[in-house]
Design an enzyme around this catalytic site. Structure first.
Site, short mmCIF file in Angstrom:
data_model
loop_
_atom_site.label_atom_id
_atom_site.label_comp_id
_atom_site.label_asym_id
_atom_site.label_seq_id
_atom_site.Cartn_x
_atom_site.Cartn_y
_atom_site.Cartn_z
N SER A 30 0.82 -1.22 0.00
CA SER A 30 0.00 0.00 0.00
C SER A 30 0.85 1.27 0.00
CB SER A 30 -0.87 0.07 1.26
OG SER A 30 -1.60 -1.10 1.43
N HIS A 61 -9.03 -0.47 -7.62
CA HIS A 61 -7.71 -1.07 -7.39
C HIS A 61 -7.01 -1.28 -8.73
CE1 HIS A 61 -7.12 -3.06 -3.22
NE2 HIS A 61 -7.59 -1.84 -3.11
N HIS A 83 -5.14 -9.87 -1.54
CA HIS A 83 -5.06 -10.11 -0.10
C HIS A 83 -6.02 -11.23 0.31
CE1 HIS A 83 -3.60 -5.91 -0.40
NE2 HIS A 83 -2.80 -6.28 0.57
N TYR A 85 -7.78 -11.22 2.95
CA TYR A 85 -9.03 -10.66 3.50
C TYR A 85 -10.04 -10.29 2.41
CZ TYR A 85 -6.76 -6.12 2.54
OH TYR A 85 -6.11 -5.08 1.93
N GLU A 86 -9.62 -10.28 1.15
CA GLU A 86 -10.57 -10.00 0.07
C GLU A 86 -11.42 -11.23 -0.25
OE1 GLU A 86 -8.93 -7.60 -3.42
OE2 GLU A 86 -7.09 -8.10 -2.34
N ALA A 113 3.09 -2.54 3.99
CA ALA A 113 2.88 -1.61 5.10
C ALA A 113 2.42 -2.45 6.27
CB ALA A 113 1.81 -0.60 4.72
N MET A 211 -0.96 -7.75 6.94
CA MET A 211 -1.99 -8.62 6.34
C MET A 211 -1.58 -9.21 4.98
SD MET A 211 -5.20 -6.15 7.20
CE MET A 211 -5.27 -5.23 8.74
N SER A 212 -0.28 -9.32 4.74
CA SER A 212 0.14 -9.81 3.42
C SER A 212 1.47 -10.54 3.53
CB SER A 212 0.28 -8.61 2.47
OG SER A 212 1.35 -7.78 2.87
N ASN A 235 2.62 2.40 11.46
CA ASN A 235 2.01 2.77 12.74
C ASN A 235 2.49 1.77 13.78
OD1 ASN A 235 -0.01 1.04 10.94
ND2 ASN A 235 -0.29 0.42 13.08
N HIS A 247 -6.80 3.62 7.76
CA HIS A 247 -6.13 3.31 6.50
C HIS A 247 -5.47 4.57 5.92
CE1 HIS A 247 -5.11 1.04 3.00
NE2 HIS A 247 -5.90 1.72 2.19
#
Ligand code: HPA
Length: 275
Positions: A30, A61, A83, A85-86, A113, A211-212, A235, A247
Protein backbone atom coordinates in the site's frame (compact mmCIF):
# COMPACT_ATOMS: atom_id res chain seq x y z
CA UNK A 1 -7.77 -28.29 -16.22
CA UNK A 2 -4.84 -29.04 -13.90
CA UNK A 3 -3.40 -26.18 -11.85
CA UNK A 4 -0.04 -26.50 -13.62
CA UNK A 5 -1.65 -26.19 -17.05
CA UNK A 6 -3.57 -23.08 -16.03
CA UNK A 7 -0.39 -21.44 -14.78
CA UNK A 8 1.36 -22.46 -18.02
CA UNK A 9 -1.44 -20.94 -20.11
CA UNK A 10 -1.12 -17.66 -18.20
CA UNK A 11 2.68 -17.65 -18.53
CA UNK A 12 2.55 -18.43 -22.26
CA UNK A 13 0.06 -15.59 -22.80
CA UNK A 14 2.40 -13.15 -21.03
CA UNK A 15 5.57 -14.30 -22.80
CA UNK A 16 3.90 -13.72 -26.17
CA UNK A 17 3.23 -10.11 -25.17
CA UNK A 18 6.76 -9.20 -24.04
CA UNK A 19 10.10 -8.91 -25.77
CA UNK A 20 12.22 -10.10 -22.86
CA UNK A 21 11.39 -12.50 -20.07
CA UNK A 22 11.51 -11.11 -16.55
CA UNK A 23 14.14 -12.38 -14.13
CA UNK A 24 12.88 -10.55 -11.06
CA UNK A 25 9.39 -10.20 -9.65
CA UNK A 26 8.20 -7.28 -7.54
CA UNK A 27 5.10 -7.12 -5.35
CA UNK A 28 4.49 -3.72 -3.78
CA UNK A 29 2.51 -2.77 -0.71
CA UNK A 30 0.00 0.00 0.00
CA UNK A 31 1.26 3.45 -0.96
CA UNK A 32 4.55 2.04 -2.27
CA UNK A 33 3.78 1.66 -5.95
CA UNK A 34 5.95 4.30 -7.58
CA UNK A 35 8.58 1.93 -8.92
CA UNK A 36 6.51 1.50 -12.07
CA UNK A 37 7.19 5.12 -13.04
CA UNK A 38 10.92 4.41 -13.23
CA UNK A 39 10.56 1.48 -15.58
CA UNK A 40 11.55 1.63 -19.23
CA UNK A 41 10.16 -0.22 -22.25
CA UNK A 42 7.06 -1.05 -20.25
CA UNK A 43 4.46 -3.54 -21.33
CA UNK A 44 1.30 -3.15 -19.25
CA UNK A 45 -1.01 -6.14 -19.18
CA UNK A 46 -4.29 -5.87 -17.25
CA UNK A 47 -4.85 -8.88 -15.01
CA UNK A 48 -8.30 -9.34 -16.53
CA UNK A 49 -6.75 -9.99 -19.96
CA UNK A 50 -4.58 -12.87 -18.69
CA UNK A 51 -6.27 -16.26 -18.80
CA UNK A 52 -6.92 -17.72 -15.31
CA UNK A 53 -5.32 -14.74 -13.56
CA UNK A 54 -7.10 -13.55 -10.39
CA UNK A 55 -8.80 -10.15 -10.52
CA UNK A 56 -9.50 -7.97 -7.49
CA UNK A 57 -13.14 -7.22 -6.85
CA UNK A 58 -12.31 -3.93 -5.17
CA UNK A 59 -13.38 -1.06 -7.41
CA UNK A 60 -10.56 1.35 -8.23
CA UNK A 61 -7.71 -1.07 -7.39
CA UNK A 62 -5.01 -1.07 -10.06
CA UNK A 63 -4.74 -4.53 -11.55
CA UNK A 64 -1.90 -4.69 -14.03
CA UNK A 65 1.23 -6.64 -14.63
CA UNK A 66 3.95 -4.28 -15.68
CA UNK A 67 6.95 -5.83 -17.38
CA UNK A 68 9.91 -3.64 -18.19
CA UNK A 69 13.44 -2.70 -17.31
CA UNK A 70 15.15 -0.89 -14.47
CA UNK A 71 18.77 -0.68 -15.56
CA UNK A 72 19.42 -3.97 -17.27
CA UNK A 73 17.16 -6.04 -15.02
CA UNK A 74 13.83 -7.09 -16.55
CA UNK A 75 11.17 -6.82 -13.88
CA UNK A 76 7.67 -8.17 -13.57
CA UNK A 77 5.86 -5.80 -11.25
CA UNK A 78 2.42 -6.45 -9.84
CA UNK A 79 0.56 -3.18 -9.82
CA UNK A 80 -2.11 -4.21 -7.34
CA UNK A 81 -1.75 -7.27 -5.15
CA UNK A 82 -4.26 -9.74 -3.78
CA UNK A 83 -5.06 -10.11 -0.10
CA UNK A 84 -6.46 -12.99 1.89
CA UNK A 85 -9.03 -10.66 3.50
CA UNK A 86 -10.57 -10.00 0.07
CA UNK A 87 -11.77 -13.58 0.07
CA UNK A 88 -9.16 -15.13 -2.21
CA UNK A 89 -7.88 -18.54 -1.25
CA UNK A 90 -4.17 -18.68 -0.46
CA UNK A 91 -3.61 -20.56 -3.73
CA UNK A 92 -5.51 -17.92 -5.73
CA UNK A 93 -3.74 -14.97 -4.23
CA UNK A 94 -0.29 -16.45 -4.86
CA UNK A 95 -1.18 -17.49 -8.42
CA UNK A 96 1.03 -14.70 -9.87
CA UNK A 97 4.06 -16.14 -8.08
CA UNK A 98 3.50 -19.51 -9.77
CA UNK A 99 3.25 -17.65 -13.09
CA UNK A 100 6.51 -15.83 -12.32
CA UNK A 101 8.20 -19.20 -11.84
CA UNK A 102 7.17 -20.46 -15.28
CA UNK A 103 8.30 -17.19 -16.84
CA UNK A 104 11.78 -17.77 -15.43
CA UNK A 105 11.74 -15.37 -12.47
CA UNK A 106 14.50 -16.26 -10.01
CA UNK A 107 14.23 -13.48 -7.44
CA UNK A 108 11.35 -11.70 -5.80
CA UNK A 109 11.15 -8.47 -3.82
CA UNK A 110 8.05 -7.90 -1.71
CA UNK A 111 7.16 -4.77 0.22
CA UNK A 112 4.32 -4.04 2.60
CA UNK A 113 2.88 -1.61 5.10
CA UNK A 114 2.55 -3.01 8.60
CA UNK A 115 2.22 -2.28 12.30
CA UNK A 116 5.27 -2.15 14.57
CA UNK A 117 5.32 -4.33 17.68
CA UNK A 118 9.00 -4.05 18.64
CA UNK A 119 9.08 -1.09 21.02
CA UNK A 120 12.27 0.32 19.53
CA UNK A 121 10.46 0.90 16.22
CA UNK A 122 8.81 4.11 15.03
CA UNK A 123 6.29 4.90 12.31
CA UNK A 124 8.16 5.48 9.06
CA UNK A 125 10.85 2.87 9.86
CA UNK A 126 11.79 0.35 7.19
CA UNK A 127 12.32 -3.24 8.35
CA UNK A 128 14.13 -6.01 6.53
CA UNK A 129 12.05 -9.11 7.19
CA UNK A 130 14.33 -11.90 8.38
CA UNK A 131 11.65 -14.53 9.08
CA UNK A 132 7.89 -14.91 9.34
CA UNK A 133 5.24 -16.40 11.61
CA UNK A 134 2.26 -17.69 9.68
CA UNK A 135 -0.55 -16.67 11.99
CA UNK A 136 -2.99 -16.57 9.06
CA UNK A 137 -3.28 -20.32 9.77
CA UNK A 138 -3.58 -21.19 6.09
CA UNK A 139 -1.09 -21.41 3.25
CA UNK A 140 -0.94 -21.81 -0.55
CA UNK A 141 0.65 -25.27 -0.53
CA UNK A 142 -2.35 -27.04 0.98
CA UNK A 143 -3.98 -29.36 -1.55
CA UNK A 144 -2.60 -31.44 -4.38
CA UNK A 145 1.11 -31.06 -5.01
CA UNK A 146 2.57 -30.93 -8.51
CA UNK A 147 6.22 -32.00 -8.38
CA UNK A 148 6.92 -29.87 -11.45
CA UNK A 149 6.58 -26.88 -9.11
CA UNK A 150 8.19 -28.18 -5.92
CA UNK A 151 8.38 -30.67 -3.10
CA UNK A 152 5.43 -31.94 -1.08
CA UNK A 153 7.27 -31.07 2.15
CA UNK A 154 9.43 -28.04 1.38
CA UNK A 155 12.07 -26.71 3.75
CA UNK A 156 11.25 -23.28 5.21
CA UNK A 157 14.44 -22.57 7.15
CA UNK A 158 15.42 -19.66 4.92
CA UNK A 159 12.22 -18.06 3.63
CA UNK A 160 14.11 -14.83 3.03
CA UNK A 161 17.32 -15.25 1.09
CA UNK A 162 20.38 -14.51 3.22
CA UNK A 163 22.20 -13.51 0.05
CA UNK A 164 19.54 -10.92 -0.83
CA UNK A 165 19.42 -9.67 2.77
CA UNK A 166 23.19 -9.07 2.65
CA UNK A 167 22.82 -7.32 -0.70
CA UNK A 168 20.06 -5.13 0.74
CA UNK A 169 22.22 -4.24 3.73
CA UNK A 170 25.15 -3.18 1.55
CA UNK A 171 22.81 -1.15 -0.64
CA UNK A 172 21.39 0.58 2.46
CA UNK A 173 24.94 1.31 3.64
CA UNK A 174 25.86 2.96 0.34
CA UNK A 175 22.75 5.13 0.46
CA UNK A 176 22.95 5.80 4.22
CA UNK A 177 19.46 4.41 4.65
CA UNK A 178 18.66 3.28 8.18
CA UNK A 179 16.71 0.11 8.65
CA UNK A 180 15.51 -2.32 11.28
CA UNK A 181 15.41 -6.09 11.04
CA UNK A 182 12.77 -8.40 12.38
CA UNK A 183 10.16 -11.09 12.25
CA UNK A 184 6.84 -10.42 10.49
CA UNK A 185 3.64 -12.09 11.59
CA UNK A 186 0.63 -12.29 9.32
CA UNK A 187 -2.80 -11.41 10.65
CA UNK A 188 -5.73 -12.30 8.37
CA UNK A 189 -7.38 -8.90 8.63
CA UNK A 190 -9.14 -6.90 7.41
CA UNK A 191 -9.64 -5.56 10.96
CA UNK A 192 -6.57 -4.24 12.76
CA UNK A 193 -5.58 -6.52 15.65
CA UNK A 194 -6.94 -6.24 19.18
CA UNK A 195 -4.57 -5.18 21.95
CA UNK A 196 -4.70 -8.72 23.37
CA UNK A 197 -3.75 -10.16 19.98
CA UNK A 198 -0.79 -7.81 19.81
CA UNK A 199 0.33 -8.95 23.29
CA UNK A 200 0.24 -12.50 21.91
CA UNK A 201 2.22 -11.53 18.81
CA UNK A 202 4.80 -9.78 20.97
CA UNK A 203 5.21 -12.86 23.18
CA UNK A 204 5.64 -15.24 20.28
CA UNK A 205 8.45 -13.13 18.87
CA UNK A 206 6.94 -10.93 16.17
CA UNK A 207 8.47 -7.50 15.59
CA UNK A 208 5.78 -6.39 13.16
CA UNK A 209 2.36 -7.51 11.97
CA UNK A 210 0.56 -7.09 8.69
CA UNK A 211 -1.99 -8.62 6.34
CA UNK A 212 0.14 -9.81 3.42
CA UNK A 213 3.58 -11.04 2.28
CA UNK A 214 3.62 -14.42 4.06
CA UNK A 215 1.57 -16.30 1.40
CA UNK A 216 3.74 -14.95 -1.44
CA UNK A 217 6.89 -15.81 0.54
CA UNK A 218 5.76 -19.39 1.14
CA UNK A 219 4.90 -19.89 -2.54
CA UNK A 220 8.17 -18.35 -3.71
CA UNK A 221 10.28 -20.37 -1.31
CA UNK A 222 8.52 -23.57 -2.39
CA UNK A 223 9.13 -22.66 -6.04
CA UNK A 224 12.82 -21.97 -5.44
CA UNK A 225 12.50 -18.22 -6.00
CA UNK A 226 14.83 -16.26 -3.72
CA UNK A 227 12.85 -13.71 -1.78
CA UNK A 228 13.58 -10.39 -0.10
CA UNK A 229 10.91 -8.54 1.86
CA UNK A 230 10.95 -5.03 3.24
CA UNK A 231 8.22 -3.75 5.51
CA UNK A 232 7.31 -0.15 6.10
CA UNK A 233 6.19 0.39 9.70
CA UNK A 234 3.30 2.78 9.17
CA UNK A 235 2.01 2.77 12.74
CA UNK A 236 2.65 1.12 16.07
CA UNK A 237 0.37 -1.89 16.52
CA UNK A 238 -2.74 -1.73 18.73
CA UNK A 239 -1.97 -1.11 22.39
CA UNK A 240 1.75 -0.52 21.85
CA UNK A 241 0.79 3.11 21.66
CA UNK A 242 -2.62 4.61 22.25
CA UNK A 243 -4.80 5.86 19.44
CA UNK A 244 -6.94 4.27 16.80
CA UNK A 245 -5.78 3.07 13.38
CA UNK A 246 -6.93 4.34 10.04
CA UNK A 247 -6.13 3.31 6.50
CA UNK A 248 -5.56 7.00 5.63
CA UNK A 249 -2.81 7.21 8.25
CA UNK A 250 -1.22 3.99 6.92
CA UNK A 251 -1.21 5.40 3.38
CA UNK A 252 0.16 8.77 4.51
CA UNK A 253 3.13 7.28 6.39
CA UNK A 254 3.78 4.73 3.62
CA UNK A 255 3.89 7.55 1.06
CA UNK A 256 6.30 9.53 3.27
CA UNK A 257 8.63 6.55 3.62
CA UNK A 258 8.03 5.60 -0.02
CA UNK A 259 10.83 7.67 -1.53
CA UNK A 260 13.43 6.09 0.77
CA UNK A 261 12.10 2.63 0.10
CA UNK A 262 12.01 3.20 -3.63
CA UNK A 263 15.60 4.45 -3.68
CA UNK A 264 16.64 1.40 -1.68
CA UNK A 265 14.78 -1.10 -3.86
CA UNK A 266 16.23 0.50 -7.01
CA UNK A 267 19.77 0.20 -5.62
CA UNK A 268 19.10 -3.45 -4.68
CA UNK A 269 17.86 -4.22 -8.20
CA UNK A 270 20.84 -2.58 -9.86
CA UNK A 271 23.43 -4.15 -7.53
CA UNK A 272 21.78 -7.57 -7.75
CA UNK A 273 22.34 -7.48 -11.49
CA UNK A 274 26.01 -6.65 -10.97
CA UNK A 275 26.62 -9.36 -8.35
N1 HPA B 1 -1.76 -4.21 11.60
C1 HPA B 1 -1.96 -4.97 10.51
N2 HPA B 1 -1.73 -4.54 9.28
C2 HPA B 1 -1.31 -3.29 9.13
C3 HPA B 1 -1.09 -2.44 10.23
C4 HPA B 1 -1.33 -2.93 11.52
O1 HPA B 1 -1.17 -2.25 12.56
N3 HPA B 1 -0.64 -1.25 9.72
C5 HPA B 1 -0.59 -1.40 8.37
N4 HPA B 1 -0.99 -2.62 8.01
Amino acid sequence: MEFYDKVKTSADFISERVKERPSMGIILGSGLGELVELMEDKEIIPYRDIPYFPVSKVEGHAGNLVIGRVGTEVLMVMQGRFHYYEGFSMRELTYPVFVMKLLGVEKLIVTNACGGINRSFHPGDLMLITDFINTAWDNPLIGDNDERFGLRFPDMSEPYSRELIELAKSAAGRLSIEYKEGVYAMHQGPYYETAAEIRMYERIGADAVGMSTVPETIAASYLGIKTLAIACITNMATGIRTGKHSHEEVLRIAAEAGDRLLEWVKEIIVSEKRS
